[in-house]
Write an enzyme that holds these catalytic residues in place. Sequence first.
Site, PDB file in Angstrom:
ATOM      1  N   ARG A   1      -8.182  -1.613  -0.800  1.00  0.00           N
ATOM      2  CA  ARG A   1      -7.554  -2.900  -0.509  1.00  0.00           C
ATOM      3  C   ARG A   1      -6.076  -2.835  -0.882  1.00  0.00           C
ATOM      4  O   ARG A   1      -5.613  -1.922  -1.553  1.00  0.00           O
ATOM      5  CB  ARG A   1      -8.221  -4.042  -1.293  1.00  0.00           C
ATOM      6  CG  ARG A   1      -9.696  -4.272  -1.023  1.00  0.00           C
ATOM      7  CD  ARG A   1     -10.060  -4.413   0.423  1.00  0.00           C
ATOM      8  NE  ARG A   1      -9.423  -5.473   1.164  1.00  0.00           N
ATOM      9  CZ  ARG A   1      -9.984  -6.644   1.483  1.00  0.00           C
ATOM     10  NH1 ARG A   1     -11.220  -6.908   1.087  1.00  0.00           N
ATOM     11  NH2 ARG A   1      -9.350  -7.531   2.219  1.00  0.00           N
TER      12      ARG A   1
ATOM     13  N   LYS B   1     -15.438  -1.849   3.090  1.00  0.00           N
ATOM     14  CA  LYS B   1     -14.757  -2.291   1.868  1.00  0.00           C
ATOM     15  C   LYS B   1     -15.790  -2.948   0.955  1.00  0.00           C
ATOM     16  O   LYS B   1     -16.362  -3.983   1.313  1.00  0.00           O
ATOM     17  CB  LYS B   1     -13.651  -3.302   2.194  1.00  0.00           C
ATOM     18  CG  LYS B   1     -12.492  -2.750   3.001  1.00  0.00           C
ATOM     19  CD  LYS B   1     -11.524  -3.869   3.357  1.00  0.00           C
ATOM     20  CE  LYS B   1     -10.285  -3.347   4.065  1.00  0.00           C
ATOM     21  NZ  LYS B   1      -9.395  -4.462   4.527  1.00  0.00           N
TER      22      LYS B   1
ATOM     23  N   GLU C   1       0.808  -1.216   0.000  1.00  0.00           N
ATOM     24  CA  GLU C   1       0.000   0.000   0.000  1.00  0.00           C
ATOM     25  C   GLU C   1       0.842   1.267   0.000  1.00  0.00           C
ATOM     26  O   GLU C   1       0.328   2.363   0.232  1.00  0.00           O
ATOM     27  CB  GLU C   1      -0.953  -0.008   1.205  1.00  0.00           C
ATOM     28  CG  GLU C   1      -1.981  -1.126   1.114  1.00  0.00           C
ATOM     29  CD  GLU C   1      -3.059  -1.027   2.172  1.00  0.00           C
ATOM     30  OE1 GLU C   1      -2.957  -0.151   3.050  1.00  0.00           O
ATOM     31  OE2 GLU C   1      -3.999  -1.826   2.118  1.00  0.00           O
TER      32      GLU C   1
END
Length: 448
Positions: free
Chosen positions: A387, A358, A225
Amino acid sequence: MPKIEQIHAREVFDSRGKPTVEVEIRCAGSRAGRAIVPSGASTGRFEACELRDGDPNRFGGNGVLRAVGHVNHEIAAALTGMDAADQQSIDRALCDLDGTENKSRLGANAILGVSLAAAHAAAEAKQLPLWKHFAQLWQTAAADLGQLPQQTSALGQQPIMPLPMVNMISGGLHAGRNLDFQDYLILPVGATSYHEALEWIITIYHRLGRLLTEKGYEGVLVGDEGGYGPKLTSNVQAVELVIEAIEACGRKPGTDVAIGLDVASSHFYDGTHYRLAATGDERLNSGDVIDLLEKWVSAYPIVSIEDGLAEDDWEGWQELTRRLGDRAQLIGDDLFVTNRRRLEKGLELAAGNSVLIKVNQIGTVWETFETLRLALQNGFWPVVSARSGETEDHTIADLAVATAAGQIKIGSIARSERLVKYNQLLRLEEQVGHDAYQGGRIFSALKS
């Protein structure tokens, strides 16, 4: 009515180079709407089922041609001719067509791709920006999902810009388990606008990178990420380094910029103990973990803790909430998996006070609305989240603004699959207005 004329799916690739599903839906007389489905590395056991091909000779079994085929044949045949703007009926038809509890027959990736693409197609047909279409859906959802209580923070009401929760240092499954805890994040609670918040975030991120180099952490790579992944000596050292970077930028920890943790504890829980490899395979019970987190909250400006305990440790979550629920946002990710029934159980047991949202955990836009609305009706903080396997799709930025969720968690500011969402929020701020920003005011209920 924007009548669905054509549905087409294809196999494309996410930010980790893994196959995923892209869907295009075209309504009569308008341009196609397109959406790409994200994928998680740190996934909860109770998430909707992501359908993979399982052929070891093709992408190690990770292909999604089966899911693509379901969209192009069975789903397309069932939905062609429906009103793309009737999100509730579209999503109900998708769930009924699949017929399983966890969307395992057609695949949650197939179903979500169609659900999201229908929203994009409806927005195109109505010649509206996606966030305005979502806002209309959200406001009309009150008839089916119930009204929201009036809140001084304005959460869930008219569209607002979200407070970013941004990854600085990565561990766990996002960075080769170099640390036990998965993410160390910052929240610019003192910023007065979204663009100012993003400016602070970027400045602190780059200062942290220089700080790591100055301290001898050469060749520091970034995780899935975008957070830095240095080889540190302890879990708490990551917190201290982030605080040092905040101070080096002339910001006051806690007042200007607070700290968030994604513990992701299910991934080091063996069913009996929480095993911390970074501290010599230390074995802790639920009470020990709560003691540790309480100590950290007392010592550092930590305002948010995600998955502080495992997804099945309900008793531990109850105790964590009793002890820290008025001092920190306690987010259930693996615990709730954006599932209304899981959240209802959490509300009944007084476990947690916040839920991560999510879209691919539950699999449709309308079910996401259901969980988000239930959270807001019961005073939970919702956090719309990306995600680890992301794409160039910006849908969640529009969703966070339209629903006035108040917070968004995208990842760091180092990779284009993240920046596409941060940049979309900059555009949306111009449309929604700079004054439509709650920032750190949403945490006004927390004790100092």
